[in-house]
Design an enzyme around this catalytic site. Sequence first.
Site, PDB file in Angstrom:
ATOM      1  N   ASP A  91      -9.661  38.761  51.058  1.00  0.00           N
ATOM      2  CA  ASP A  91      -9.908  39.878  52.794  1.00  0.00           C
ATOM      3  C   ASP A  91      -9.940  38.774  53.547  1.00  0.00           C
ATOM      4  O   ASP A  91     -10.867  37.924  53.758  1.00  0.00           O
ATOM      5  CB  ASP A  91     -11.174  40.470  52.338  1.00  0.00           C
ATOM      6  CG  ASP A  91     -11.787  41.086  53.721  1.00  0.00           C
ATOM      7  OD1 ASP A  91     -10.850  41.537  54.519  1.00  0.00           O
ATOM      8  OD2 ASP A  91     -12.977  41.362  53.930  1.00  0.00           O
ATOM      9  N   ASP A 100      -8.790  32.906  49.255  1.00  0.00           N
ATOM     10  CA  ASP A 100      -9.626  34.305  49.730  1.00  0.00           C
ATOM     11  C   ASP A 100      -8.875  35.400  49.831  1.00  0.00           C
ATOM     12  O   ASP A 100      -7.752  35.159  50.294  1.00  0.00           O
ATOM     13  CB  ASP A 100     -10.644  33.885  50.828  1.00  0.00           C
ATOM     14  CG  ASP A 100     -11.378  35.047  51.213  1.00  0.00           C
ATOM     15  OD1 ASP A 100     -12.277  35.652  50.268  1.00  0.00           O
ATOM     16  OD2 ASP A 100     -11.281  35.568  52.286  1.00  0.00           O
TER      17      ASP A 100
HETATM   18  P1  B16 Z   1     -16.158  44.644  46.696  1.00  0.00           P
HETATM   19  P2  B16 Z   1     -13.369  38.068  50.054  1.00  0.00           P
HETATM   20  C1  B16 Z   1     -15.306  40.071  50.274  1.00  0.00           C
HETATM   21  O1  B16 Z   1     -13.719  39.902  49.859  1.00  0.00           O
HETATM   22  C2  B16 Z   1     -15.407  40.957  51.623  1.00  0.00           C
HETATM   23  O2  B16 Z   1     -14.823  40.115  52.613  1.00  0.00           O
HETATM   24  C3  B16 Z   1     -16.818  41.323  51.571  1.00  0.00           C
HETATM   25  O3  B16 Z   1     -16.804  42.175  52.906  1.00  0.00           O
HETATM   26  C4  B16 Z   1     -17.000  42.552  50.715  1.00  0.00           C
HETATM   27  O4  B16 Z   1     -18.501  42.812  50.535  1.00  0.00           O
HETATM   28  C5  B16 Z   1     -16.809  41.675  49.375  1.00  0.00           C
HETATM   29  O5  B16 Z   1     -15.399  41.238  49.083  1.00  0.00           O
HETATM   30  C6  B16 Z   1     -17.191  42.407  47.947  1.00  0.00           C
HETATM   31  O6  B16 Z   1     -16.201  43.390  47.911  1.00  0.00           O
HETATM   32  O7  B16 Z   1     -17.436  45.449  47.186  1.00  0.00           O
HETATM   33  O8  B16 Z   1     -14.666  45.278  46.759  1.00  0.00           O
HETATM   34  O9  B16 Z   1     -16.508  44.132  45.432  1.00  0.00           O
HETATM   35  O10 B16 Z   1     -13.340  38.089  51.415  1.00  0.00           O
HETATM   36  O11 B16 Z   1     -14.203  37.363  49.161  1.00  0.00           O
HETATM   37  O12 B16 Z   1     -11.970  38.483  49.267  1.00  0.00           O
HETATM   38 MG    MG Z   2     -12.593  36.929  53.119  1.00  0.00          MG
END
Ligand code: B16
Ligand code: MG
Length: 221
Positions: A11, A9
């Site tokens: 984030d 993953d």
């Molecule tokens: P975006 P991951 C996720 O990343 C985040 O944890 C989450 O907070 C966010 O809403 C989601 O990506 C979508 O992100 O707005 O940039 O498309 O943990 O799956 O890497």
């Molecule tokens: Mg994450």
Amino acid sequence: MPIRAFIFDLDGVITDTAEYHYLAWKQLADEEGLPFSREDNEKLRGLSRRDSLLQLLKGNVIDEQTMQAWMRRKNDYYQTYLTRITPQDRLPGVTRFIEDAQTLGIRIGLGSASRNARDVLTRLDLFHTFDVIGDGYSVVNTKPAPDLFLWVAGGLRVAVPEAVVFEDAEAGIDAALKAGFWTVGIGHSNIGHAHIALPDLTETSPRDLISRIEALRTTRE
Ligand code: B16
Ligand code: MG
């Protein structure tokens, strides 16, 4: 079956963009008079942008056009923060862990819900490290559905029991378990249901994790 791939993953595992997501949602929430705390933000880990907005609305209904406009605004704020990211923002242990995995011949995939994942990887100077990049554009059903991790495993040409998913979010561990992957939970969120839980990647190595997984496999057989 030997372990042949690691799927990370983004984030919360490779870098910590949760703070920037928080600041961007907070700005939108303040402008629209919606309550939004850091605790609320924790529940958005791993959720898609749309699912995050639905959580933020706490059952309040707005029309589709307004939803689209608010998601665009939040993303504009978020992308301004992303310009601050440099390779120094890789989380502790990440660089060494991935390099050691590559030395062992392990294939490296990304399974992120984010539509900004490619930009973030580029800023971290990790774009070319990943053999397959699954992001918020790759599949329709987002975490906790298993689709994204299955899509990445398919791209890596590995079977599900040959891959380990590294996740910081409850929704991400749920997704990986649903598909049947081995799971490593990272951090301090609700990841206790992962096969192995670690605070970060500093105190482990690919070899160590693979032997722990092989021991788990043996006890199950
Ligand atoms: P975006 P991951 C996720 O990343 C985040 O944890 C989450 O907070 C966010 O809403 C989601 O990506 C979508 O992100 O707005 O940039 O498309 O943990 O799956 O890497
Ligand atoms: Mg994450």
